[in-house]
Design a protein around this motif. Structure first.
Motif, short mmCIF file in Angstrom:
data_model
loop_
_atom_site.label_atom_id
_atom_site.label_comp_id
_atom_site.label_asym_id
_atom_site.label_seq_id
_atom_site.Cartn_x
_atom_site.Cartn_y
_atom_site.Cartn_z
N PHE A 1 -1.94 42.17 27.52
CA PHE A 1 -2.33 42.11 28.93
C PHE A 1 -1.32 42.83 29.85
N ALA A 2 -0.08 42.95 29.39
CA ALA A 2 0.90 43.70 30.19
C ALA A 2 0.47 45.16 30.31
N ASN A 3 -0.24 45.64 29.30
CA ASN A 3 -0.71 47.03 29.30
C ASN A 3 -2.15 47.17 29.76
N ASP A 4 -2.84 46.06 29.89
CA ASP A 4 -4.27 46.13 30.19
C ASP A 4 -4.50 46.82 31.54
N GLY A 5 -5.22 47.90 31.51
CA GLY A 5 -5.47 48.67 32.73
C GLY A 5 -6.16 47.86 33.81
N LEU A 6 -7.05 46.99 33.40
CA LEU A 6 -7.79 46.20 34.39
C LEU A 6 -6.84 45.26 35.14
N ILE A 7 -6.06 44.51 34.40
CA ILE A 7 -5.13 43.57 35.04
C ILE A 7 -4.09 44.33 35.87
N TRP B 1 -17.01 43.80 13.96
CA TRP B 1 -17.52 42.68 14.72
C TRP B 1 -16.45 42.17 15.68
N PRO B 2 -16.50 42.62 16.93
CA PRO B 2 -15.44 42.22 17.87
C PRO B 2 -15.46 40.72 18.10
N GLU B 3 -14.29 40.18 18.36
CA GLU B 3 -14.13 38.76 18.68
C GLU B 3 -13.29 38.64 19.93
N LEU B 4 -13.58 37.63 20.75
CA LEU B 4 -12.80 37.43 21.96
C LEU B 4 -11.49 36.73 21.61
N SER B 5 -10.70 37.40 20.81
CA SER B 5 -9.48 36.76 20.31
C SER B 5 -8.46 36.55 21.43
N THR B 6 -8.58 37.33 22.49
CA THR B 6 -7.65 37.14 23.62
C THR B 6 -8.25 36.20 24.66
N GLY B 7 -9.40 35.64 24.36
CA GLY B 7 -10.10 34.81 25.35
C GLY B 7 -10.75 35.67 26.40
N GLU B 8 -11.51 35.02 27.27
CA GLU B 8 -12.10 35.76 28.39
C GLU B 8 -10.98 36.18 29.33
N THR B 9 -11.10 37.39 29.85
CA THR B 9 -10.06 37.86 30.78
C THR B 9 -10.12 37.04 32.07
N ASP B 10 -8.95 36.60 32.51
CA ASP B 10 -8.86 35.88 33.79
C ASP B 10 -8.20 36.84 34.78
N VAL B 11 -8.95 37.26 35.79
CA VAL B 11 -8.36 38.24 36.72
C VAL B 11 -7.12 37.69 37.41
N ALA B 12 -7.00 36.38 37.48
CA ALA B 12 -5.81 35.77 38.11
C ALA B 12 -4.53 36.05 37.30
N PHE B 13 -4.71 36.53 36.05
CA PHE B 13 -3.52 36.96 35.28
C PHE B 13 -2.72 37.97 36.11
N TRP C 1 -7.14 46.99 21.84
CA TRP C 1 -7.42 45.59 22.17
C TRP C 1 -7.46 44.78 20.88
N PRO C 2 -6.74 43.66 20.83
CA PRO C 2 -6.66 42.92 19.56
C PRO C 2 -8.01 42.40 19.06
N GLY C 3 -8.96 42.18 19.99
CA GLY C 3 -10.25 41.63 19.55
C GLY C 3 -11.16 42.66 18.93
N SER C 4 -10.76 43.92 18.99
CA SER C 4 -11.63 44.99 18.50
C SER C 4 -11.47 45.11 16.99
N ARG C 5 -12.01 44.14 16.30
CA ARG C 5 -11.94 44.20 14.84
C ARG C 5 -12.79 45.37 14.40
N PRO C 6 -12.70 45.77 13.15
CA PRO C 6 -13.41 46.98 12.76
C PRO C 6 -14.87 47.02 13.20
N HIS D 1 -0.72 36.84 23.80
CA HIS D 1 -1.39 38.08 24.24
C HIS D 1 -0.68 38.74 25.41
N ARG D 2 0.57 38.32 25.66
CA ARG D 2 1.29 38.88 26.82
C ARG D 2 1.47 40.38 26.71
N ASP D 3 1.76 40.85 25.51
CA ASP D 3 2.00 42.29 25.37
C ASP D 3 0.75 43.08 25.71
#
Lengths: 325, 339
Positions: free
Chosen positions: B281-287, B254-266, B247-252, B277-279
């Motif tokens: 979220f295309a792989n995101d297991g939740l979405i 201090w994580p940051e919501l760099s992809t924004g809050e997940t919108d389930v409507a994605f 996940w791109p927000g998983s900095r070493p 962030h298309r790449d």
């Protein structure tokens, strides 16, 4: 009372606890074969290799496995063949066994016993002869005992196995074949209670492990010179029975601390600090420490003998504290 | 994809995954709002693995996990209020504030430890397997850990013992391709290890191993079911590599919501996903899972949005509880040093 060797006393404690509590397991390298010094001799035949478990040469995983099994409610007793090898298991010992109870807010119990032997004897050189007890007393969560005779070897190990915290039982290899009276049957010594080995009024000599033997020899010698040495064996370095030591200082006003480990940052340094905090008013002279010089343990018999603190050096230190420079 | 799951189970799995995602997002936002949490590690992007695997465990089973533990605890049923409280260092936390995010643990849910040492939890998991076998319990010990653990010696010592003694252990390697300082370009797997496939490393030890898409709950379920059955039937350990994309927000630290809050409507309106962030979220297991549920008509958008809203509302309350909860008495720092 039976006369047993130190190693027989250890064996007897293990046998009795294996018989008494089905949760006790003896785990380590070659333990089913009796171990290199015979501490676990006959146990596999009596209790089976299910409970006396030979492991691969994997100190880190042995320590971790025993810690995980202890968290599940077993009471593992692991043997680390030489204290020098415990370096390979320090992560599991220091970061896990010692801390899981605390980090979990008391939810996890780690009733683990670590048996290990140490000491400079037999020309083993720098990787088979160290005395590392000071490392362990620096880690909150571990209890550390150092039996100096067969009766204590049995009583302290039995208490360690029954303790609900991780306990490191540090044996001295050179004491393994010394003999002494050991109470018959169940014998436990509360962890954290020192033993007065010889009463005296002029100076308190606190000695650990094999140095107790040396301290008693020195006390005998100095008695002939009119110096009455009180010898105290802490038996448990953590928790430490400071009260017994300060009570003695109240009488003698003088303290010498003897251990085989190198002096620098050793148990003696810690005891010295605790004594000056708790009993400065009782002191009539500076405290002396006698330990090994700050060097790795050499292999040659001549060098090894020069390294280990002996009776002559200890007597000199005691005389200096009693008589002044 | 959910052939073994009935609708209720499928929705329960979604609830767990959403709970984890929203829990972690809430934590990052709380940190951003100025409430100090220290450094912490989030499970975003790995929810499928933990949720699907842990749903299969029986009450007596044990889990040893790592600093990336929030998802495992929640999947096993930990109360978000007490978990947030622990992470914020409050007395109401599961561990009275002694563990924090890195060591939060719940013994009553079968957790042995959460170790922040890379590889630290692995021998503990094997020890639990050893104890389970000795005690004759039908208990399996599952060790969750990241791919970096295969760079540590104690992993191999532990694997060897588990295999020699056929211990009921599942080695669940969550390959999130995230080393503490990120991944070198072109490396596969994300760890710094001289093998092309992580599962090749365990083969010589005689431990059955498989690699699965950690973002596919069915795949995770299948291999975990087999591993649990093997362990319960005396067949010994199994190694599973569950692969997820970092996940791109998983900095070493201090994580940051760099992809924004997940919108389930994605899931049903992919055009809403920000281009950057298309790449991911295309792989995101939740979405992906939400889309599968939607496509299979196991849930409609309204139901999914309602479930998400409920989870978020509950978590907002849980965070409020944790923020308002008192800190421990400073004197309690000295409790529980010894048993």
């Amino acid at each position: 009372m039976a006369e047993l060797t130190y190693i027989e006393a250890i064996n007897s404690a293990l046998r009795e606890e294996l018989a008494r509590d089905r949760g006790v397991y003896v785990i380590g390298e070659d333990v089913a074969l009796g171990g290199p010094f015979g501490a676990t001799k006959g146990l596999a035949a009596e209790f089976g290799e299910r409970r006396v478990v030979n492991t691969p040469i994997s100190e880190g995983a042995i320590m971790g496995l025993a810690t995980g099994a202890a968290a599940m409610g077993l009471r593992p007793v692991i043997e680390v063949m030489f204290v020098d090898f415990i370096t390979l298991a320090m992560d599991q010992l220091v970061n896990h066994a010692a801390k899981l109870h605390y980090m979990s807010g008391g939810q996890l119990g780690i009733p683990l016993t670590v048996r290990v032997q140490q000491g400079a004897a037999g020309n083993g050189g720098a990787q088979h002869s160290q005395s590392l007890e000071a490392w362990f007393i620096h880690v909150p969560g571990l209890k550390v005992v150092m039996p100096s005779n067969p009766a204590d070897a049995k009583g302290l190990l039995t208490a360690a196995i029954r303790d609900d915290s991780p306990v490191i039982c540090i044996e001295h290899r050179a004491l393994y074949w010394t003999r002494g009276e050991v109470p018959d049957g169940e014998h436990t010594i509360p962890i954290g209670r020192a033993a007065l080995r010889r009463p005296g009024k002029d100076v308190t000599l606190v000695a650990t492990s094999r140095m107790v033997e040396v301290a008693l020899e020195v006390a005998g010698t100095l008695a002939n010179e009119g110096i009455e040495v009180e010898v105290i064996d802490p038996r448990s370095l953590l928790p430490l029975d400071l009260d017994t030591i300060t009570a003695s200082l109240r009488k003698t006003g003088r303290l010498v601390i003897a251990h085989e480990a190198v002096e620098g940052a050793g148990f003696g340094a810690e005891l010295l600090a605790q004594v000056q905090e708790a009993a400065f008013d009782y002191l009539d002279a500076p405290i002396a420490r006698v330990g090994a010089p700050f060097a790795p343990v050499p292999a040659s018999p001549v060098l090894e003998q020069a390294f280990v603190p002996g009776a002559e050096r200890l007597a000199g230190a005691v005389r200096k504290v009693v008589l002044g420079a | 994809m959910t052939s073994e799951l009935n609708q209720q189970e499928a929705m329960e799995l979604l609830r767990t995954m959403l709970l984890i995602r929203r829990f972690e997002e809430g934590l990052i936002q709380t940190q951003k709002s100025g409430i100090s949490i220290g450094h912490f590690h989030v499970y975003i992007g790995q929810e499928c693995t933990g949720a699907a695997a842990i749903a299969l465990l029986e009450p007596q089973d044990k889990i040893a996990t790592t600093h990336r533990n929030h998802g495992h605890l929640l999947a096993r049923g930990a109360d978000p209020r007490r978990l947030y409280a622990e992470i914020l260092g409050k007395a109401a936390g599961y561990n009275k504030g002694k563990g924090g995010t890195l060591h939060a643990t719940v013994a009553g849910l079968g957790f042995l430890s959460t170790s922040a040492l890379v590889g630290g939890a692995v021998p503990l998991a094997v020890g639990a397997g050893f104890a389970a076998k000795q005690l004759g319990e039908r208990c399996v010990s599952v060790g969750f850990f990241g791919d970096g653990v295969l760079e540590e010696g104690v992993f191999f010592e532990s694997l060897n013992m588990a295999s020699l003694w056929k211990l009921p252990v599942v080695f669940m390697c969550e390959n999130n391709s995230a080393g503490a300082l990120g991944q070198s370009a072109g490396e596969y797997p994300g760890s710094t290890i001289a093998t092309k496939q992580l599962i090749d490393v365990v083969a010589p030890f005689g431990v059955p191993a498989s690699a699965v898409d950690g973002g596919d709950p069915r795949a995770v379920r299948d291999v975990t079911q087999q591993a649990l059955a093997r362990a319960r039937n005396g067949g010994g350990p199994t190694f599973i590599e569950a692969r997820t994309v970092r996940w791109p927000g998983s900095r070493p630290l201090w994580p940051e919501l760099s992809t924004g809050e997940t919108d389930v409507a994605f899931a049903w309106e992919p055009d809403r996903i920000p281009m950057a962030h298309r790449d991911w979220f295309a792989n995101d297991g939740l979405i992906r899972y939400v889309r599968q549920l939607f496509d299979a008509k196991l849930a409609n958008t309204k139901e999914i949005l309602a479930l998400d809203a409920t989870v978020r509302a509950d978590l907002a309350k849980a965070m409020r509880f944790a923020i308002e909860a008192p800190y421990p008495d400073p004197a309690s720092a000295l409790d529980d040093v010894f048993a």
